[in-house]
Write a protein that holds these residues in place. Structure first.
Motif, PDB file in Angstrom:
ATOM      1  N   GLU A 134       0.993  -1.084   0.328  1.00 57.20           N
ATOM      2  CA  GLU A 134      -0.137  -0.162  -0.107  1.00 57.20           C
ATOM      3  C   GLU A 134       0.986   1.354   0.552  1.00 57.20           C
ATOM      4  OE1 GLU A 134      -3.526   1.994  -0.064  1.00 57.20           O
ATOM      5  OE2 GLU A 134      -3.409   0.101  -0.466  1.00 57.20           O
ATOM      6  N   THR A 135       1.916   1.053   0.753  1.00 59.73           N
ATOM      7  CA  THR A 135       2.936   2.131   0.736  1.00 59.73           C
ATOM      8  C   THR A 135       4.425   1.885   2.125  1.00 59.73           C
ATOM      9  OG1 THR A 135       3.542   4.584   1.904  1.00 59.73           O
ATOM     10  CG2 THR A 135       1.873   3.517   2.317  1.00 59.73           C
ATOM     11  N   THR A 136       5.085   1.920   2.188  1.00 66.54           N
ATOM     12  CA  THR A 136       6.481   2.393   2.778  1.00 66.54           C
ATOM     13  C   THR A 136       6.614   2.934   3.875  1.00 66.54           C
ATOM     14  OG1 THR A 136       6.515   0.166   1.410  1.00 66.54           O
ATOM     15  CG2 THR A 136       8.602   0.915   3.492  1.00 66.54           C
ATOM     16  N   ASN A 152       3.718  -1.301   4.475  1.00 66.82           N
ATOM     17  CA  ASN A 152       2.029  -2.039   4.783  1.00 66.82           C
ATOM     18  C   ASN A 152       2.140  -2.573   3.861  1.00 66.82           C
ATOM     19  OD1 ASN A 152      -0.668  -0.481   4.673  1.00 66.82           O
ATOM     20  ND2 ASN A 152      -0.573  -1.415   6.347  1.00 66.82           N
ATOM     21  N   THR A 153       1.081  -4.066   3.994  1.00 68.54           N
ATOM     22  CA  THR A 153       1.185  -5.173   3.093  1.00 68.54           C
ATOM     23  C   THR A 153      -0.277  -5.356   3.412  1.00 68.54           C
ATOM     24  OG1 THR A 153       2.120  -6.226   4.221  1.00 68.54           O
ATOM     25  CG2 THR A 153       2.811  -5.217   2.276  1.00 68.54           C
ATOM     26  N   PRO A 154      -1.645  -5.392   3.246  1.00 65.68           N
ATOM     27  CA  PRO A 154      -2.599  -5.852   3.783  1.00 65.68           C
ATOM     28  C   PRO A 154      -3.039  -6.928   2.806  1.00 65.68           C
ATOM     29  CG  PRO A 154      -2.815  -3.422   3.063  1.00 65.68           C
ATOM     30  CD  PRO A 154      -1.363  -3.801   2.214  1.00 65.68           C
ATOM     31  N   VAL A 174       7.042  -9.992  12.747  1.00 65.80           N
ATOM     32  CA  VAL A 174       6.221  -8.883  13.077  1.00 65.80           C
ATOM     33  C   VAL A 174       4.857 -10.319  13.426  1.00 65.80           C
ATOM     34  CG1 VAL A 174       4.757  -7.344  14.509  1.00 65.80           C
ATOM     35  CG2 VAL A 174       7.508  -7.099  13.178  1.00 65.80           C
ATOM     36  N   ALA A 175       4.209  -9.735  12.497  1.00 57.65           N
ATOM     37  CA  ALA A 175       3.281 -10.427  12.451  1.00 57.65           C
ATOM     38  C   ALA A 175       2.632 -11.377  11.268  1.00 57.65           C
ATOM     39  CB  ALA A 175       1.492 -10.165  12.790  1.00 57.65           C
ATOM     40  N   ASP A 176       1.115 -12.295  11.163  1.00 61.24           N
ATOM     41  CA  ASP A 176       1.310 -13.431  10.552  1.00 61.24           C
ATOM     42  C   ASP A 176       0.613 -12.412   9.399  1.00 61.24           C
ATOM     43  OD1 ASP A 176       1.891 -15.727  11.660  1.00 61.24           O
ATOM     44  OD2 ASP A 176       0.598 -16.361  12.734  1.00 61.24           O
ATOM     45  N   THR A 177      -0.518 -11.756  10.087  1.00 64.93           N
ATOM     46  CA  THR A 177      -1.002 -10.357   9.288  1.00 64.93           C
ATOM     47  C   THR A 177      -1.309  -9.101   9.666  1.00 64.93           C
ATOM     48  OG1 THR A 177      -3.417 -10.605   7.587  1.00 64.93           O
ATOM     49  CG2 THR A 177      -3.625 -11.774   9.342  1.00 64.93           C
ATOM     50  N   HIS A 178      -1.680  -8.064   8.714  1.00 66.09           N
ATOM     51  CA  HIS A 178      -2.067  -7.293   9.339  1.00 66.09           C
ATOM     52  C   HIS A 178      -2.834  -6.625   8.479  1.00 66.09           C
ATOM     53  CE1 HIS A 178       1.307  -5.799   6.813  1.00 66.09           C
ATOM     54  NE2 HIS A 178       0.803  -4.938   6.851  1.00 66.09           N
ATOM     55  N   GLY A 179      -3.471  -5.214   8.382  1.00 68.08           N
ATOM     56  CA  GLY A 179      -4.636  -4.487   7.776  1.00 68.08           C
ATOM     57  C   GLY A 179      -4.067  -3.737   7.385  1.00 68.08           C
ATOM     58  N   GLY A 222     -10.503   0.264  10.869  1.00 68.39           N
ATOM     59  CA  GLY A 222     -10.712  -0.069   9.544  1.00 68.39           C
ATOM     60  C   GLY A 222      -9.849   0.502   8.145  1.00 68.39           C
ATOM     61  N   ASP A 223     -10.224   1.113   7.240  1.00 65.63           N
ATOM     62  CA  ASP A 223      -8.467   1.071   5.968  1.00 65.63           C
ATOM     63  C   ASP A 223      -8.414   2.413   7.537  1.00 65.63           C
ATOM     64  OD1 ASP A 223      -8.988  -1.104   4.368  1.00 65.63           O
ATOM     65  OD2 ASP A 223     -10.658   0.111   3.060  1.00 65.63           O
ATOM     66  N   ALA A 224      -7.345   2.089   8.039  1.00 71.35           N
ATOM     67  CA  ALA A 224      -6.413   3.445   8.576  1.00 71.35           C
ATOM     68  C   ALA A 224      -5.516   3.505   7.573  1.00 71.35           C
ATOM     69  CB  ALA A 224      -5.936   2.904   9.842  1.00 71.35           C
ATOM     70  N   SER A 225      -4.736   5.311   7.869  1.00 74.48           N
ATOM     71  CA  SER A 225      -4.088   6.081   6.972  1.00 74.48           C
ATOM     72  C   SER A 225      -2.977   5.345   7.699  1.00 74.48           C
ATOM     73  CB  SER A 225      -3.429   7.622   7.759  1.00 74.48           C
ATOM     74  OG  SER A 225      -3.228   6.939   9.360  1.00 74.48           O
TER      75      SER A 225
END
Length: 377
Positions: A134-136, A152-154, A174-179, A222-225
Motif C-alpha cells: 500500500e505504501t512504505t 504496509n501489505t494489507p 512481526v505478525a502473520d497478517t495485518h490490515g 478499518g482502512d486506516a491511514s
C-alpha cells in the motif's frame, strides 16, 4: 444534479469552515512543479551540491528553483497508478550518494533505486518480494538511530527490514497478517517502540530478533491511514493515536486512558466531513515549539470510486488548542485550485529560512507549498 446532490456538494464545500476552522496563522505560497501523477515525493540532496532536491516518480527536480528535471528511470504504470508508493531517502550502498526506497501494489516488491551520481539512469535493486505494498514507511524500531523499512501489505504478513550492511537487508517478521494502516511509537511507556495496525497495537518484545510481538486488539480502525501518528496529544503522559480513514470519511484521535491498570482508547472526532485522509505528518509547522497535524484528502484514491472520491481535494494543518484540533486550510477547491495529499509527502525547510515547507505529489500534480511564516514576520 438533483436538489439533494446540490445540497451535499454545497455542504462539502463548507466543511473547512465547520470543524473549528480559522484563518490560517501561517501563510503558504503555492508553486506548481509538474503535472505528473505519481503519488509520492521525497526531499534530499541528489547531486551533493548542498541544496535540497525533489524526487518523485520518474524524475528528480533540482533545487532551489525546481525548474530543471532529470530522468531517474521510467516507472511502470498500471491504469491511473505509477508503481512508486513511497520515497524514503537512504544511502543504501554507502557510497556518499543518497538513494531511495520504494515499492508498489501491483508488483508487490520492495526495492531501492541507486543514485549513480553521474546523471545516468538509476538502477533498481530488489530488497524483498513482500506482496502488495500500500505504501512504505521508515521507523527506527530498535532505537539505533537508523530507520528500519516497514511496508504496509494489507492481508499479508507484517515484517520490517533492517539494513545490515551496504546493499544488505535482514527481514524481521512481526505478525502473520495485518490490515490497511500502520503506525509506530511507544504505546505502553516501556521504552520500546510498538507497531500500530488497524486491528490493534503490537507490543514490541525485549529481544527483537527472537521475541514475539504481542497483539493487543484494543480497537478496529478499518482502512486506516499510513502512518497513524503516535503522540501524546493532550500531554497527560500517555501516548495517543491520530488516525485518518484512508478510503472513507473521517479523521479522529484515540485518547489513551487507564482503567484499573488496563489501556483503553476513547475516540474523538477531528474532521468527519472530509474523506481519504490517507497519509499525515506530525511536525511543528508554525514554529511555536508544538507539533501540528499536517494531512489532506488524497485525490482519486481508488480512481475516484471511494466515498467522497469526487469531493474537492484539500491540504490542511490541524492545531491542538488544548481541548480539540483547529483546522487551518492550506489549499482547498476543485482540481487546479485545491491540492490533495497523495500517498507519501515530505516536509523540510527547503530554503533555509527556518520555516518548514510542504511538498505534495499526487494524481493532481507535484506542488511545493512554501511556508511564509506568520503575516507579522
Amino acid at each position: 444534479m438533483n436538489a439533494s446532490t446540490r445540497w451535499f456538494s454545497f455542504f462539502i464545500a463548507l466543511t473547512p469552515f465547520l470543524v473549528n476552522a480559522q484563518e490560517t496563522t501561517v501563510k503558504f505560497q503555492k508553486q506548481v512543479i509538474a503535472f505528473e501523477s505519481t503519488e509520492s515525493v521525497g526531499i534530499f540532496d541528489v547531486d551533493n551540491d548542498g541544496t535540497l532536491d525533489l524526487v518523485s516518480g520518474s524524475f528528480w527536480y533540482k533545487g532551489p528553483a525546481y525548474l530543471h528535471r532529470f530522468l531517474i528511470g521510467q516507472v511502470k504504470r498500471f491504469g491511473e497508478y505509477y508503481e512508486d508508493f513511497s520515497t524514503i531517502p537512504m544511502d543504501v550502498n554507502e557510497d556518499g550518494q543518497m538513494d531511495f526506497i520504494t515499492g508498489g501494489w501491483f508488483e508487490g516488491t520492495l526495492i531501492w533505486k541507486e543514485n549513480p551520481g553521474d546523471g545516468s539512469e538509476w538502477q533498481t535493486h530488489e530488497i524483498a518480494n513482500t506482496g502488495n505494498i500500500e505504501t512504505t514507511r521508515g521507523f527506527d524500531i530498535d532505537g539505533d538511530g537508523i530507520m528500519e523499512i516497514v511496508p504496509n501489505t494489507p492481508g499479508k504478513p507484517l515484517a520490517y527490514y533492517k539494513k545490515t550492511g551496504p546493499t544488505q537487508f535482514e527481514k524481521y517478521p512481526v505478525a502473520d497478517t495485518h490490515g490497511h494502516g500502520l503506525g509506530f511509537g511507544d504505546i505502553n511507556g516501556d521504552g520500546r517502540g510498538d507497531l500500530v495496525v488497524s486491528q490493534g497495537w503490537l507490543e514490541a518484545p525485549e529481544n527483537l530478533k527472537a521475541g514475539k510481538w504481542i497483539l493487543h486488539a484494543d480497537f478496529n480502525l478499518g482502512d486506516a491511514s499510513i502512518p497513524m501518528i503516535v503522540a501524546d496529544v493532550n500531554q497527560d503522559g500517555l501516548a495517543d493515536l491520530i488516525v485518518g480513514q484512508a478510503h472513507g470519511y473521517g479523521l479522529f484521535w484515540m485518547e489513551q486512558k487507564k482503567e484499573s491498570g488496563k489501556i483503553i482508547f476513547a475516540k474523538h472526532e477531528i474532521d468527519p466531513y472530509q474523506s481519504q485522509y490517507h497519509t499525515m505528518e506530525w511536525v511543528d509547522i508554525d514554529n511555536d515549539g508544538q507539533n501540528e497535524l499536517v494531512t489532506g484528502k488524497r485525490y482519486r484514491a481508488h480512481n475516484g470510486k471511494d466515498p467522497g472520491g469526487r469531493d474537492y481535494a484539500g491540504l490542511y494543518y490541524f492545531k491542538w488548542n488544548g481541548e480539540s484540533f483547529t483546522k487551518n486550510v492550506i489549499s482547498y477547491g476543485p482540481l487546479g485550485e485545491g491540492k490533495g495529499s497523495g500517498l507519501y509527502f515530505s516536509i523540510a525547510d527547503l530554503d533555509g529560512d527556518d520555516w518548514k515547507d510542504i511538498v505534495v505529489a499526487g494524481k493532481d500534480g507535484l506542488v511545493v507549498f512554501k511556508n511564509l511564516g506568520r503575516p507579522e514576520n
